[in-house]
Design a protein around this motif. Sequence first.
Motif, PDB file in Angstrom:
ATOM      1  N   THR A 149      20.866 -10.161  -4.159  1.00 12.60           N
ATOM      2  CA  THR A 149      20.586  -8.729  -3.939  1.00 12.60           C
ATOM      3  C   THR A 149      19.239  -8.547  -4.406  1.00 12.60           C
ATOM      4  O   THR A 149      18.692  -8.910  -5.581  1.00 12.60           O
ATOM      5  CB  THR A 149      21.201  -7.675  -4.708  1.00 12.60           C
ATOM      6  OG1 THR A 149      22.778  -7.768  -4.299  1.00 12.60           O
ATOM      7  CG2 THR A 149      20.706  -6.148  -4.203  1.00 12.60           C
ATOM      8  N   LYS A 150      18.267  -8.227  -3.529  1.00 16.89           N
ATOM      9  CA  LYS A 150      16.937  -7.962  -3.953  1.00 16.89           C
ATOM     10  C   LYS A 150      16.803  -6.663  -4.365  1.00 16.89           C
ATOM     11  O   LYS A 150      17.219  -5.576  -3.497  1.00 16.89           O
ATOM     12  CB  LYS A 150      15.871  -8.174  -2.708  1.00 16.89           C
ATOM     13  CG  LYS A 150      14.368  -7.976  -2.790  1.00 16.89           C
ATOM     14  CD  LYS A 150      13.691  -8.102  -1.934  1.00 16.89           C
ATOM     15  CE  LYS A 150      12.234  -7.759  -2.441  1.00 16.89           C
ATOM     16  NZ  LYS A 150      11.126  -7.829  -1.212  1.00 16.89           N
ATOM     17  N   LEU A 151      15.749  -6.350  -5.494  1.00 20.09           N
ATOM     18  CA  LEU A 151      15.722  -5.016  -6.189  1.00 20.09           C
ATOM     19  C   LEU A 151      14.410  -4.734  -5.938  1.00 20.09           C
ATOM     20  O   LEU A 151      13.407  -5.286  -5.978  1.00 20.09           O
ATOM     21  CB  LEU A 151      15.984  -5.102  -7.797  1.00 20.09           C
ATOM     22  CG  LEU A 151      17.275  -5.347  -8.258  1.00 20.09           C
ATOM     23  CD1 LEU A 151      17.403  -5.226  -9.573  1.00 20.09           C
ATOM     24  CD2 LEU A 151      18.280  -4.155  -7.573  1.00 20.09           C
ATOM     25  N   THR A 152      14.255  -3.370  -5.457  1.00 16.99           N
ATOM     26  CA  THR A 152      12.812  -2.804  -5.220  1.00 16.99           C
ATOM     27  C   THR A 152      12.768  -1.815  -6.777  1.00 16.99           C
ATOM     28  O   THR A 152      13.508  -0.983  -6.643  1.00 16.99           O
ATOM     29  CB  THR A 152      12.537  -1.985  -4.207  1.00 16.99           C
ATOM     30  OG1 THR A 152      12.880  -3.113  -3.074  1.00 16.99           O
ATOM     31  CG2 THR A 152      11.257  -1.434  -3.824  1.00 16.99           C
ATOM     32  N   ILE A 153      11.943  -2.291  -7.547  1.00 14.44           N
ATOM     33  CA  ILE A 153      11.800  -1.477  -8.888  1.00 14.44           C
ATOM     34  C   ILE A 153      10.388  -0.830  -8.681  1.00 14.44           C
ATOM     35  O   ILE A 153       9.366  -1.434  -8.601  1.00 14.44           O
ATOM     36  CB  ILE A 153      11.596  -2.391  -9.819  1.00 14.44           C
ATOM     37  CG1 ILE A 153      13.019  -3.173 -10.037  1.00 14.44           C
ATOM     38  CG2 ILE A 153      11.612  -1.706 -11.205  1.00 14.44           C
ATOM     39  CD1 ILE A 153      13.174  -4.390 -10.931  1.00 14.44           C
ATOM     40  N   LEU A 154      10.627   0.558  -8.559  1.00 17.63           N
ATOM     41  CA  LEU A 154       9.352   1.442  -8.769  1.00 17.63           C
ATOM     42  C   LEU A 154       8.873   1.579 -10.303  1.00 17.63           C
ATOM     43  O   LEU A 154       9.812   1.920 -11.009  1.00 17.63           O
ATOM     44  CB  LEU A 154       9.700   2.451  -7.881  1.00 17.63           C
ATOM     45  CG  LEU A 154      10.132   2.445  -6.544  1.00 17.63           C
ATOM     46  CD1 LEU A 154      10.470   3.839  -6.224  1.00 17.63           C
ATOM     47  CD2 LEU A 154       9.011   1.960  -5.758  1.00 17.63           C
ATOM     48  N   GLY A 155       7.434   1.485 -10.514  1.00 16.80           N
ATOM     49  CA  GLY A 155       7.117   1.908 -11.867  1.00 16.80           C
ATOM     50  C   GLY A 155       7.155   3.472 -11.947  1.00 16.80           C
ATOM     51  O   GLY A 155       7.815   4.418 -11.283  1.00 16.80           O
ATOM     52  N   ALA A 156       6.999   3.808 -13.398  1.00 16.97           N
ATOM     53  CA  ALA A 156       7.139   5.327 -13.810  1.00 16.97           C
ATOM     54  C   ALA A 156       5.746   5.664 -14.375  1.00 16.97           C
ATOM     55  O   ALA A 156       5.046   5.019 -14.841  1.00 16.97           O
ATOM     56  CB  ALA A 156       8.170   5.439 -14.737  1.00 16.97           C
ATOM     57  N   LEU A 157       5.795   6.939 -14.361  1.00 16.55           N
ATOM     58  CA  LEU A 157       4.492   7.587 -14.932  1.00 16.55           C
ATOM     59  C   LEU A 157       4.925   8.208 -16.100  1.00 16.55           C
ATOM     60  O   LEU A 157       5.773   9.027 -16.043  1.00 16.55           O
ATOM     61  CB  LEU A 157       3.991   8.654 -13.948  1.00 16.55           C
ATOM     62  CG  LEU A 157       3.239   8.021 -12.794  1.00 16.55           C
ATOM     63  CD1 LEU A 157       2.639   9.238 -11.791  1.00 16.55           C
ATOM     64  CD2 LEU A 157       1.920   7.091 -13.057  1.00 16.55           C
ATOM     65  N   ASP A 158       4.442   7.855 -17.248  1.00 23.49           N
ATOM     66  CA  ASP A 158       4.542   8.406 -18.825  1.00 23.49           C
ATOM     67  C   ASP A 158       3.235   9.129 -19.064  1.00 23.49           C
ATOM     68  O   ASP A 158       2.298   9.101 -18.720  1.00 23.49           O
ATOM     69  CB  ASP A 158       4.787   7.265 -19.509  1.00 23.49           C
ATOM     70  CG  ASP A 158       5.820   6.222 -19.332  1.00 23.49           C
ATOM     71  OD1 ASP A 158       6.914   6.708 -18.799  1.00 23.49           O
ATOM     72  OD2 ASP A 158       5.815   5.100 -19.746  1.00 23.49           O
TER      73      ASP A 158
END
Length: 193
Positions: free
Chosen positions: A119-128
Amino acid sequence: MVNGTAVRRRRQTLCVAALATAVLAGCAGCSGSSSDEGKELRFGETASLPGYKDTKLDVTVERLEQGSSSDLSVLKDASKYAGRTPYYLRYKLTKTEAGTSGGASTYFSVADGNKKRLTKLTILGALDTTGDPKNPLKYRGFEKCESSSPSDFDKAAPGQSVTGCAVYVADAGAGAPTGVTWEQGTKTLATWK
């Protein structure tokens, strides 16, 4: 003798026809086989491949690294990935002509020893939030596998390269991946092992 000569010619004609049929049958699907089967490469080697709208680009799969299931604990739904092993596909794209990458990483595929795709994961970053009024937000990506953006490739001049990383996840108990492929439609154009 005339009849004997005619019989011999007929036998020769039948033999030639049978031989031609055998050769054609043995070569069924031969035309274009080199492009259909793709290239076999070692990690670190480069292949010139079609990308978005058949724009050519040079693709190098540098390596495939095994991570730890604990790497995925930073994800929002981390419990979904408990016991699963991430693999980090590290690659380089080199622009050979004007054009866009068109999400080149979508052409990659990774499979385990049983030929089951990971499974390919698309990981989106976060804004802290930072608490600093001048810089109130700070971007936080997935540190184990950061990539250049598609716009970096689009802005690059021919001959320039960008690096990328894609995350693939194996099910618990699955064997290690056997290689990385570059696929378009039903064709595998290149395989790195």
